[in-house]
Design a protein around this motif. Structure first.
Motif, PDB file in Angstrom:
ATOM      1  N   VAL A 129       0.811  -1.277   0.064  1.00  0.00           N
ATOM      2  CA  VAL A 129      -0.072  -0.105   0.007  1.00  0.00           C
ATOM      3  C   VAL A 129       0.741   1.415  -0.061  1.00  0.00           C
ATOM      4  O   VAL A 129       0.280   2.428  -0.116  1.00  0.00           O
ATOM      5  CB  VAL A 129      -0.909  -0.005   1.260  1.00  0.00           C
ATOM      6  CG1 VAL A 129      -1.904  -1.149   1.231  1.00  0.00           C
ATOM      7  CG2 VAL A 129      -0.285   0.178   2.487  1.00  0.00           C
ATOM      8  N   ASP A 130       2.162   0.890   0.301  1.00  0.00           N
ATOM      9  CA  ASP A 130       2.933   2.443   0.287  1.00  0.00           C
ATOM     10  C   ASP A 130       4.362   2.276  -0.355  1.00  0.00           C
ATOM     11  O   ASP A 130       4.717   3.022  -1.324  1.00  0.00           O
ATOM     12  CB  ASP A 130       3.058   2.680   1.938  1.00  0.00           C
ATOM     13  CG  ASP A 130       3.394   4.025   2.200  1.00  0.00           C
ATOM     14  OD1 ASP A 130       4.151   4.685   1.385  1.00  0.00           O
ATOM     15  OD2 ASP A 130       3.541   4.733   3.329  1.00  0.00           O
ATOM     16  N   SER A 131       5.122   1.430   0.565  1.00  0.00           N
ATOM     17  CA  SER A 131       6.425   1.725   0.088  1.00  0.00           C
ATOM     18  C   SER A 131       6.840   1.295  -1.247  1.00  0.00           C
ATOM     19  O   SER A 131       7.968   1.752  -1.902  1.00  0.00           O
ATOM     20  CB  SER A 131       7.389   0.833   1.096  1.00  0.00           C
ATOM     21  OG  SER A 131       7.590  -0.363   0.864  1.00  0.00           O
ATOM     22  N   SER A 177      -1.482   0.576   9.360  1.00  0.00           N
ATOM     23  CA  SER A 177      -1.710   1.764   9.756  1.00  0.00           C
ATOM     24  C   SER A 177      -1.142   3.003   8.449  1.00  0.00           C
ATOM     25  O   SER A 177      -1.654   4.210   8.638  1.00  0.00           O
ATOM     26  CB  SER A 177      -0.386   1.894  10.659  1.00  0.00           C
ATOM     27  OG  SER A 177       0.143   3.026  11.145  1.00  0.00           O
ATOM     28  N   GLU A 178      -0.353   2.514   7.785  1.00  0.00           N
ATOM     29  CA  GLU A 178      -0.194   3.575   6.435  1.00  0.00           C
ATOM     30  C   GLU A 178      -1.408   3.507   5.473  1.00  0.00           C
ATOM     31  O   GLU A 178      -1.700   4.707   5.013  1.00  0.00           O
ATOM     32  CB  GLU A 178       0.628   2.913   5.558  1.00  0.00           C
ATOM     33  CG  GLU A 178       2.254   2.710   6.159  1.00  0.00           C
ATOM     34  CD  GLU A 178       2.983   4.146   6.034  1.00  0.00           C
ATOM     35  OE1 GLU A 178       2.440   5.086   6.094  1.00  0.00           O
ATOM     36  OE2 GLU A 178       4.283   3.985   6.196  1.00  0.00           O
ATOM     37  N   ILE A 179      -2.376   2.503   5.724  1.00  0.00           N
ATOM     38  CA  ILE A 179      -3.768   2.985   4.799  1.00  0.00           C
ATOM     39  C   ILE A 179      -4.535   3.682   5.683  1.00  0.00           C
ATOM     40  O   ILE A 179      -5.109   4.674   4.990  1.00  0.00           O
ATOM     41  CB  ILE A 179      -4.691   1.288   4.776  1.00  0.00           C
ATOM     42  CG1 ILE A 179      -3.788   0.314   4.204  1.00  0.00           C
ATOM     43  CG2 ILE A 179      -5.981   1.582   4.159  1.00  0.00           C
ATOM     44  CD1 ILE A 179      -4.643  -0.872   3.969  1.00  0.00           C
ATOM     45  N   GLY A 244       2.616  12.054  10.694  1.00  0.00           N
ATOM     46  CA  GLY A 244       2.743  11.019  11.786  1.00  0.00           C
ATOM     47  C   GLY A 244       4.289  10.528  11.608  1.00  0.00           C
ATOM     48  O   GLY A 244       4.748   9.652  12.646  1.00  0.00           O
ATOM     49  N   HIS A 245       5.055  10.897  10.546  1.00  0.00           N
ATOM     50  CA  HIS A 245       6.546  10.213  10.508  1.00  0.00           C
ATOM     51  C   HIS A 245       7.691  10.897  11.209  1.00  0.00           C
ATOM     52  O   HIS A 245       8.600  10.439  11.320  1.00  0.00           O
ATOM     53  CB  HIS A 245       6.891  10.199   8.909  1.00  0.00           C
ATOM     54  CG  HIS A 245       6.234   8.975   8.327  1.00  0.00           C
ATOM     55  ND1 HIS A 245       4.736   8.820   8.103  1.00  0.00           N
ATOM     56  CD2 HIS A 245       6.849   7.827   7.550  1.00  0.00           C
ATOM     57  CE1 HIS A 245       4.395   7.643   7.680  1.00  0.00           C
ATOM     58  NE2 HIS A 245       5.596   7.236   7.112  1.00  0.00           N
ATOM     59  N   THR A 246       7.247  12.117  11.726  1.00  0.00           N
ATOM     60  CA  THR A 246       8.233  13.138  12.306  1.00  0.00           C
ATOM     61  C   THR A 246       8.751  12.355  13.581  1.00  0.00           C
ATOM     62  O   THR A 246       9.804  11.893  14.109  1.00  0.00           O
ATOM     63  CB  THR A 246       7.734  14.481  12.631  1.00  0.00           C
ATOM     64  OG1 THR A 246       7.510  15.101  11.555  1.00  0.00           O
ATOM     65  CG2 THR A 246       8.907  15.221  13.221  1.00  0.00           C
ATOM     66  N   THR A 262       7.316  -1.923  15.040  1.00  0.00           N
ATOM     67  CA  THR A 262       7.231  -2.177  13.533  1.00  0.00           C
ATOM     68  C   THR A 262       7.232  -0.567  13.013  1.00  0.00           C
ATOM     69  O   THR A 262       6.858   0.416  13.719  1.00  0.00           O
ATOM     70  CB  THR A 262       6.053  -2.861  12.904  1.00  0.00           C
ATOM     71  OG1 THR A 262       4.864  -2.064  13.252  1.00  0.00           O
ATOM     72  CG2 THR A 262       6.265  -4.420  13.548  1.00  0.00           C
ATOM     73  N   HIS A 263       7.528  -0.500  11.695  1.00  0.00           N
ATOM     74  CA  HIS A 263       7.156   0.948  11.017  1.00  0.00           C
ATOM     75  C   HIS A 263       5.876   1.277  11.425  1.00  0.00           C
ATOM     76  O   HIS A 263       5.297   2.622  11.869  1.00  0.00           O
ATOM     77  CB  HIS A 263       7.519   1.023   9.926  1.00  0.00           C
ATOM     78  CG  HIS A 263       7.645   2.146   8.979  1.00  0.00           C
ATOM     79  ND1 HIS A 263       8.347   3.367   9.245  1.00  0.00           N
ATOM     80  CD2 HIS A 263       6.656   2.571   8.042  1.00  0.00           C
ATOM     81  CE1 HIS A 263       7.879   4.297   8.419  1.00  0.00           C
ATOM     82  NE2 HIS A 263       6.964   4.014   7.988  1.00  0.00           N
ATOM     83  N   GLY A 264       4.749   0.755  11.212  1.00  0.00           N
ATOM     84  CA  GLY A 264       3.316   1.110  11.072  1.00  0.00           C
ATOM     85  C   GLY A 264       2.985   1.488  12.738  1.00  0.00           C
ATOM     86  O   GLY A 264       2.267   2.728  12.908  1.00  0.00           O
ATOM     87  N   ALA A 266       5.082   2.391  14.934  1.00  0.00           N
ATOM     88  CA  ALA A 266       6.014   3.831  15.260  1.00  0.00           C
ATOM     89  C   ALA A 266       5.103   4.930  14.433  1.00  0.00           C
ATOM     90  O   ALA A 266       4.881   6.062  15.185  1.00  0.00           O
ATOM     91  CB  ALA A 266       7.408   3.718  14.595  1.00  0.00           C
ATOM     92  N   ILE A 267       4.620   4.831  13.562  1.00  0.00           N
ATOM     93  CA  ILE A 267       3.786   6.040  12.834  1.00  0.00           C
ATOM     94  C   ILE A 267       2.436   6.034  13.190  1.00  0.00           C
ATOM     95  O   ILE A 267       1.728   7.277  13.195  1.00  0.00           O
ATOM     96  CB  ILE A 267       3.811   6.071  11.180  1.00  0.00           C
ATOM     97  CG1 ILE A 267       3.011   4.834  10.527  1.00  0.00           C
ATOM     98  CG2 ILE A 267       5.264   6.085  10.650  1.00  0.00           C
ATOM     99  CD1 ILE A 267       2.340   5.249   9.248  1.00  0.00           C
ATOM    100  N   SER A 268       1.710   4.942  14.042  1.00  0.00           N
ATOM    101  CA  SER A 268       0.424   5.143  14.538  1.00  0.00           C
ATOM    102  C   SER A 268       0.758   5.927  15.740  1.00  0.00           C
ATOM    103  O   SER A 268      -0.214   6.986  16.016  1.00  0.00           O
ATOM    104  CB  SER A 268      -0.363   3.907  14.810  1.00  0.00           C
ATOM    105  OG  SER A 268       0.373   3.214  15.762  1.00  0.00           O
TER     106      SER A 268
HETATM  107 ZN   LIG Z   1       5.630   5.097   6.508  1.00  0.00          ZN
END
Ligand SMILES: [Zn+2]
Ligand SMILES: NC(=O)c1ccc[n+]([C@@H]2O[C@H](COP(=O)([O-])OP(=O)(O)OC[C@H]3O[C@@H](n4cnc5c(N)ncnc54)[C@H](O)[C@@H]3O)[C@@H](O)[C@H]2O)c1
Length: 355
Positions: A129-131, A177-179, A244-246, A262-264, A266-268
């Motif tokens: 969905v993202d990377s 989370s990225e969705i 959400g990425h800062t 996980t990356h997701g 961390a960003i949630s």
């Molecule tokens: Zn991301």
């Protein structure tokens, strides 16, 4: 059900093909072009790759994938191996794996012989969905995430949601989370749809899953086409995708890219902080803030980490490549479905707001 998304950038026109149970027939098709092909494959999907009957005819390297592979050391090691195998300008790399393998492979493909063809076959929900979309790649350094990398568009992206069956639930959540991020920054209706359908996504119901992947990619596509190289500084900027990425990236750096988050996840946490700041600065209603937090809670995505307001986190943010003099560009929201960029927000002020 089959869906295709076309992306045209200055450098490359390519398709993203989404279809259930398609991976083997697509591998047969794309390797029939007589190109010298090197496969980079995540060990967790080696079984799937080996269902491709002629795999033995090709060079392949399998890797144990995690954030740790996005390093100078692994970059050098794999690049040397590929060169040893013997390649030329017409060779192609086909990467089958999650976002970490995709980011590493993109960087290798773009730098080896000054760039050879790259085909991405993402196998985690996050990479689907993202990377794998948008051409950003890179590796991590001690100074921060993705600090070394290039923009390099693939020739083709093949998405087969059936490969997600073996993916642990925690990794499905990470991609989810990225969705949600895509819905929050650009499409309130999509957010409402996710509230109704998240369970079916976690159950990997193909039709709903494909719909979610398709919607998510189309949102990302809009920002990429507006601002491929992230040069804009307004609400159309590609950096809106960094909602959400800062704080998310700072947490990942703080934990030294280990498996704590996980990356997701961390960003949630990062999105929860960004939503909170948006509310404190009177851009976002408290009701909408709660709606976001409730959705994260319902889907077991974290909104809190005991170290999220630690001094070191603020130091990492301060050092980030995009920030200057303690003034940072930050993505905020004024409703679910609309994000904007606020330039030169003072980090000290943010500290006070969220305390
Ligand atoms: Zn991301
Ligand atoms: N380039 C971009 O635009 C962009 C965008 C978002 C995220 N990212 C990057 O993506 C990375 C995260 O990607 P990720 O979440 O896919 O992580 P990942 O590649 O580490 O994959 C997560 C785990 O799933 C395993 N795995 C992969 N496919 C599997 C399958 N089908 N079945 C079972 N296990 C499988 C992997 O081996 C790994 O253990 C981060 O480094 C992040 O910075 C990049």
């Amino acid at each position: 059900m089959k869906k295709t998304i076309k992306i045209s950038t200055k450098e490359q026109n390519y398709s993203i093909e989404i279809e259930n149970n398609s991976i083997i027939k697509k591998l047969e098709k794309i390797t029939s072009n007589q190109k010298n092909t090197i496969f980079l494959v995540d060990k967790k999907v080696l079984k799937i790759f080996k269902k491709f009957r002629s795999y033995k005819k090709f060079n392949y390297i399998s890797l144990n994938c995690s954030e740790q592979i996005k390093s100078f050391k692994v970059y050098e090691n794999i690049t040397q191996k590929i060169l040893k195998m013997g390649i030329d300008r017409n060779s192609q790399i086909i990467a089958i794996g999650g976002g970490t393998l995709g980011d590493l492979s993109g960087f290798i493909a773009s730098t080896i012989m000054r760039g050879i063809d790259l085909i991405l076959i993402p196998t985690t929900l996050l990479s689907q969905v993202d990377s794998s979309i948008g051409g950003k790649n890179g590796i991590n350094t001690h100074y921060g995430k993705n600090l070394v990398g290039t923009f390099y568009q693939p020739k083709l992206v093949i998405i087969d949601p059936s490969v997600l069956k073996s993916l642990p639930l925690r990794e499905i959540r990470s991609g989810y989370s990225e969705i949600i991020k895509h819905s929050i920054i650009n499409d309130g209706k999509f957010f409402n749809w996710l509230e109704k359908n998240s369970k079916l996504i976690f159950d990997l119901k193909p039709k709903i899953l494909i719909e979610a992947i398709y919607k998510s990619i189309n949102i990302k596509k809009k920002f990429i086409l507006n601002d491929e190289k992230e040069k804009l500084q307004n609400k159309y900027s590609r950096s809106i995708l960094n909602f959400g990425h800062t704080f998310g990236h700072a947490l990942e750096t703080y934990y030294n890219y280990n498996k704590k988050l996980t990356h997701g996840e961390a960003i949630s946490i990062g999105m929860s902080i960004a939503a909170k700041i948006s509310t404190k600065l009177n851009y976002l209603s408290f009701k909408n803030y709660e709606k976001i937090i409730n959705h994260f809670n319902k889907n077991k995505l974290p909104t809190f980490d005991k170290n999220m307001y630690n001094k070191s986190i603020f130091l990492i943010i301060k050092k980030d490549k995009k920030n200057f003099n303690g003034l940072i560009n930050f993505v905020l929201i004024n409703k679910i479905g609309n994000a904007f960029l606020i330039n030169r927000l003072n980090l000290e002020d943010i500290k006070k707001i969220i305390k």
